[in-house]
Design an enzyme around this catalytic site. Sequence first.
Site, short mmCIF file in Angstrom:
data_model
loop_
_atom_site.label_atom_id
_atom_site.label_comp_id
_atom_site.label_asym_id
_atom_site.label_seq_id
_atom_site.Cartn_x
_atom_site.Cartn_y
_atom_site.Cartn_z
N HIS A 152 0.82 -1.21 0.00
CA HIS A 152 0.00 0.00 0.00
C HIS A 152 0.86 1.26 0.00
O HIS A 152 0.64 2.19 -0.80
CB HIS A 152 -0.93 -0.01 1.22
CG HIS A 152 -1.85 1.16 1.28
ND1 HIS A 152 -2.53 1.64 0.18
CD2 HIS A 152 -2.21 1.97 2.32
CE1 HIS A 152 -3.27 2.67 0.53
NE2 HIS A 152 -3.08 2.91 1.82
N THR A 210 -10.77 -0.86 10.58
CA THR A 210 -10.54 -1.68 9.38
C THR A 210 -11.79 -1.72 8.51
O THR A 210 -11.70 -1.66 7.28
CB THR A 210 -10.13 -3.11 9.78
OG1 THR A 210 -9.02 -3.06 10.67
CG2 THR A 210 -9.75 -3.92 8.55
#
Length: 276
Positions: A152, A210
Amino acid sequence: MEVLEEPTIWQKAWVYYQKGLENGDKRIENWLLVYSPVPVCCIIMCYLVIVWAGPKFMAKKEPINLKIVLILYNFTMVCLSAYMFYEFTAASWLASYSLLCQPVDYSNSQLAMRMASVCWLFYISKYVEFSDTMFFILRKKNSQLTFLHVYHHSTIILNCWLGLKYTPGGQSFMTGLLNSLVHVAMYLYYGLAAFGPRMTKYLWWKHYLTTLQLLQFFLITIHTVYNLFADCDYPDALNLIVSIYALSLIALFTHFYYHSYLKPKTYEQKKCVKKV
């Protein structure tokens, strides 16, 4: 009669590369780390080298106590993310942006330049976020250096560069707006966690964080896929790149969520959790 040599494939590629650079937004091409992808790729390569070499360098050293640094860093990032969220919201609202189809305003108007500026700031913030990884290495939190984390952090910059170089605004504002909002919550969580164990009872909402991250990727995917089929004056190529990238993050974050919160833990794992 002189016979002209046929350009080689490398010469053709160089010509296309130069044309690609020249087709970028002229208003911002002289801004820091915008004109060419070469410095961007070099920085990413340095980052990957540090990810590989850093844990080896720290292997025989004691973890560095960065409590004060982490508190200051995380709450600074909260403020920066909140500011970018405000700027994305204000610039798009005042310019009457459409949520379904918004071409890029390439003019030098105040609102167009305001949107380009916050897009650039969002892009630069991704370099600052490399600090997340550096802190893991210095604190010897190597378990945090997962494929998801490194993937990421190392790829988001190139995606942001593409969007900034060619479309600083328009449809791309949604990605910056949502990500900035999520990062307010994310860095708030890590800022509080940096105070130590006494804050644990206030951090029960980690798995919701999350979930929020996953939600942003779903919204970004829906937003960009819709525009692949809509008659909108925005490059389909960039929508396709963003869609594929968001889907890859959905897959990785779903995998993380399952193994972190849904998958039953073994007896040994439960013992480890209790010891932490």
